[in-house]
Design a protein around this motif. Structure first.
Motif, mmCIF file in Angstrom:
data_model
loop_
_atom_site.group_PDB
_atom_site.id
_atom_site.type_symbol
_atom_site.label_atom_id
_atom_site.label_comp_id
_atom_site.label_asym_id
_atom_site.label_seq_id
_atom_site.Cartn_x
_atom_site.Cartn_y
_atom_site.Cartn_z
ATOM 1 N N PRO A 54 -26.098 71.997 -8.799
ATOM 2 C CA PRO A 54 -26.200 72.047 -7.603
ATOM 3 C C PRO A 54 -26.353 70.468 -7.078
ATOM 4 O O PRO A 54 -26.949 69.813 -7.726
ATOM 5 N N GLN A 56 -28.018 68.089 -4.977
ATOM 6 C CA GLN A 56 -29.256 68.136 -4.445
ATOM 7 C C GLN A 56 -29.356 66.809 -3.400
ATOM 8 O O GLN A 56 -29.984 67.314 -2.279
ATOM 9 N N GLY A 68 -20.452 70.344 -3.579
ATOM 10 C CA GLY A 68 -21.465 70.991 -3.370
ATOM 11 C C GLY A 68 -21.404 72.292 -3.004
ATOM 12 O O GLY A 68 -22.324 73.453 -3.049
#
Length: 284
Positions: A54, A56, A68
């Protein structure tokens, strides 16, 4: 084609970052080398760019798409060749490629042609679990091309391969570059980076030290030296001379005039030597 700005990633969800404030951009049709020792953050960065981890903190755009929030169109345009083979071991080489081809909703390559390209045609009907490690690596490499990717991520593409197979893989990479494919190559092998990359980034402990072309780095950090073998008192001596220092130039000219020189070679700094000099870290 690839734009990364202020990328951070922590596996522990705190400020112990595996990747810290990483920023770079890659032009269409460019081979961009991401170079560093094991544990430097190369694979972490690639996994974020390919949607396997992911996003972040920071911004990652792949062909203007937000990495993302990857969707099917995102995966349709990228190909990923992993360092460690991840195959269906009970399926044949041909079945592996055919299976993955069905995952895409874009035109795909002929699986047999890909196997032929990496010299696995004769093993097409053999189970992948029976392949040697090198054969499995070639199959993963071939699989990364099944969807005709516009952006190609390569993680240590020639690691553990014999010289002949490595030469084949490097030639395929060069050919794809000529076809306009954008290539993100992570490696700790400075030789392949020197051979293939238009630009390289040095990454150590999760942070980028510098970004430039191999040629510019050699001009900036290398020394202008020649290595000379010459005969003295019946034995052969080897010595390096600077082409910038007057004393060295005078001694070299003297040896040439005396006719005692047996071999002479230009000696430029390697990318690995520059990496160690700039980062203070060895590639291992």
């Amino acid at each position: 084609m690839i734009e990364v700005e202020g990328l951070y990633h922590s596996y522990t969800n705190d400020e112990r970052y595996a990747v810290r404030n990483v920023s770079f951009n890659i032009k269409e049709g460019e081979i961009f080398g991401f170079l560093g020792p094991n544990g430097a953050g190369k694979s972490t960065t690639q996994k974020v760019l390919t949607g396997l981890l992911p996003l972040q903190k920071g911004s990652v755009k792949i062909a203007s798409k937000d990495a993302g929030k990857p969707d099917s169109s995102f995966y349709n345009m990228i190909g990923v060749s992993f360092e460690q083979p991840n195959l269906y071991r009970k399926l044949t080489g041909l079945e592996n490629l055919g299976y993955f081809a069905k995952m895409y909703d874009v035109p795909t390559e002929d699986p047999m042609e890909l196997l032929r390209m990496v010299d696995l045609e004769e093993a097409a009907s053999k189970r992948a679990g029976e392949y040697s490690k090198g054969m499995q690596q070639r199959l993963v490499f071939a699989r990364s091309l099944i969807n005709k990717p516009k952006i190609w991520f390569l993680d240590e593409p020639v690691s553990g391969l014999d010289p002949t197979t490595s030469a084949t893989i490097k030639e395929i990479i060069r050919r794809k570059k000529k076809e306009g494919v954008t290539i993100f190559l992570t490696t700790h092998n400075m030789h392949i980076a020197e051979e293939l990359c238009d630009r390289v980034a040095f990454i150590v402990a999760g942070e980028i030290s510098l970004i430039d072309s191999p040629r510019n780095l050699k001009l900036r950090y290398g020394q202008k030296l020649v290595e000379v073998e010459y005969r003295l008192d019946g034995s052969v001596k080897k010595e390096s001379f600077s082409l910038l220092q007057e004393a060295d130039k005078a001694k070299l000219n003297s040896l040439i005039e005396k006719g005692t020189v047996e071999t002479i070679h230009s000696k430029e700094a390697t990318l690995e030597e520059i990496f160690i000099g700039v980062t203070g870290r060895e590639l291992r």
